[in-house]
Design an enzyme around this catalytic site. Structure first.
Site, PDB file in Angstrom:
ATOM      1  N   TYR A  34       0.765  -1.124  -0.034  1.00 46.68           N
ATOM      2  CA  TYR A  34       0.165   0.022  -0.008  1.00 46.68           C
ATOM      3  C   TYR A  34       0.861   1.419  -0.073  1.00 46.68           C
ATOM      4  CZ  TYR A  34      -3.291  -3.734   1.115  1.00 46.68           C
ATOM      5  OH  TYR A  34      -4.223  -4.557   1.241  1.00 46.68           O
ATOM      6  N   HIS A 111      -8.037   0.516  -6.022  1.00 42.69           N
ATOM      7  CA  HIS A 111      -7.081  -0.005  -5.178  1.00 42.69           C
ATOM      8  C   HIS A 111      -5.670   0.466  -5.198  1.00 42.69           C
ATOM      9  CE1 HIS A 111     -10.484  -2.756  -4.413  1.00 42.69           C
ATOM     10  NE2 HIS A 111     -10.556  -2.869  -5.621  1.00 42.69           N
ATOM     11  N   SER A 113      -3.044  -1.242  -4.267  1.00 42.44           N
ATOM     12  CA  SER A 113      -2.432  -2.219  -4.815  1.00 42.44           C
ATOM     13  C   SER A 113      -2.958  -3.040  -6.145  1.00 42.44           C
ATOM     14  CB  SER A 113      -2.298  -3.679  -3.588  1.00 42.44           C
ATOM     15  OG  SER A 113      -3.427  -4.097  -3.401  1.00 42.44           O
ATOM     16  N   ARG A 122      -8.877 -11.965  -3.542  1.00 42.87           N
ATOM     17  CA  ARG A 122      -8.900 -10.522  -3.936  1.00 42.87           C
ATOM     18  C   ARG A 122      -9.182 -10.087  -5.448  1.00 42.87           C
ATOM     19  NH1 ARG A 122      -6.493  -7.918   0.632  1.00 42.87           N
ATOM     20  NH2 ARG A 122      -5.215  -9.336   1.605  1.00 42.87           N
TER      21      ARG A 122
HETATM   22  C1  DQA Z   1      -7.223  -2.772  -1.202  1.00 40.76           C
HETATM   23  C2  DQA Z   1      -7.104  -4.181  -1.614  1.00 40.76           C
HETATM   24  C3  DQA Z   1      -7.818  -4.955  -0.641  1.00 40.76           C
HETATM   25  O1  DQA Z   1      -7.883  -6.397  -1.303  1.00 40.76           O
HETATM   26  C4  DQA Z   1      -7.479  -4.908   0.700  1.00 40.76           C
HETATM   27  O2  DQA Z   1      -8.486  -5.887   1.567  1.00 40.76           O
HETATM   28  C5  DQA Z   1      -7.347  -3.486   1.021  1.00 40.76           C
HETATM   29  C6  DQA Z   1      -6.931  -2.487   0.231  1.00 40.76           C
HETATM   30  C7  DQA Z   1      -6.025  -1.638  -1.906  1.00 40.76           C
HETATM   31  O3  DQA Z   1      -6.222  -0.436  -1.937  1.00 40.76           O
HETATM   32  O4  DQA Z   1      -5.139  -2.248  -2.596  1.00 40.76           O
HETATM   33  O5  DQA Z   1      -7.663  -3.101   2.439  1.00 40.76           O
HETATM   34  O6  DQA Z   1      -8.257  -2.223  -1.429  1.00 40.76           O
END
Ligand code: DQA
Length: 158
Positions: A34, A111, A113, A122
């Site tokens: 992140y 997101h 990531s 995910r």
């Molecule tokens: C996220 C990706 C999600 O899978 C994860 O649970 C997050 C952050 C991202 O910004 O990369 O909390 O949304």
């Protein structure tokens, strides 16, 4: 939701920025995924970019799905669209999906990531099918790219 709204032609573009669970810990939380920016720093970057284009932002973060859903309902009448990083709720929250559909405002899912390069759970988003588009993997710049994309989309409908 695919067609940009014609409402609010004369006024500024107004965008709600929604952040889900644990994004309040950005800066210290898993920086390999992140990055190092805090949510407050990301908000400041976004506000600077929005200000240059006279876009008004409403920013929120909550760990609680119910708080997010109530916020969407309360703010829908005064926003043109949303940027949403729903964090873990992205992958499972049918309730959030229904709330976004009910709010009937275009949104960009984002997101930090690249969720598609991570664990299989995910790879699924219950929100993406209702989004204008999805941006993932550019760390804090995902927010700026999402703002650009949504602003262009909304302005095209004016
Ligand atoms: C996220 C990706 C999600 O899978 C994860 O649970 C997050 C952050 C991202 O910004 O990369 O909390 O949304």
């Amino acid at each position: 939701m695919r067609r940009p709204p014609a409402a609010n032609r004369a006024s500024h573009v107004r965008i709600g920025v929604v952040n889900g669970p644990k994004l309040n810990l950005l800066g210290e939380r898993e920086p390999e995924h992140y990055g190092h920016k805090t949510l407050a720093e990301i908000e400041a970057m976004l506000r600077a970019s929005a200000e240059r284009r006279s876009i008004r932002l409403e920013f929120m973060q909550s760990d609680d799905e119910r708080v997010i859903i109530a916020w969407l309902q309360e703010h829908a009448p005064r926003v043109d669209g949303w940027l949403i990083n729903a964090a873990i709720l992205t992958h499972s929250s049918e309730a959030l999906r229904d709330a976004l559909v009910a709010a009937a405002r275009p949104f960009v899912e984002l997101h930090l990531s690249n969720v598609f390069a991570r664990e299989p759970f995910r790879h699924r988003s219950v929100l993406a099918g209702h989004a204008v588009g999805v941006i993932a993997g550019f760390r804090e710049n995902s927010y700026l790219l999402a703002l650009d994309a949504l602003a262009e989309y909304l302005l095209a409908g004016r």
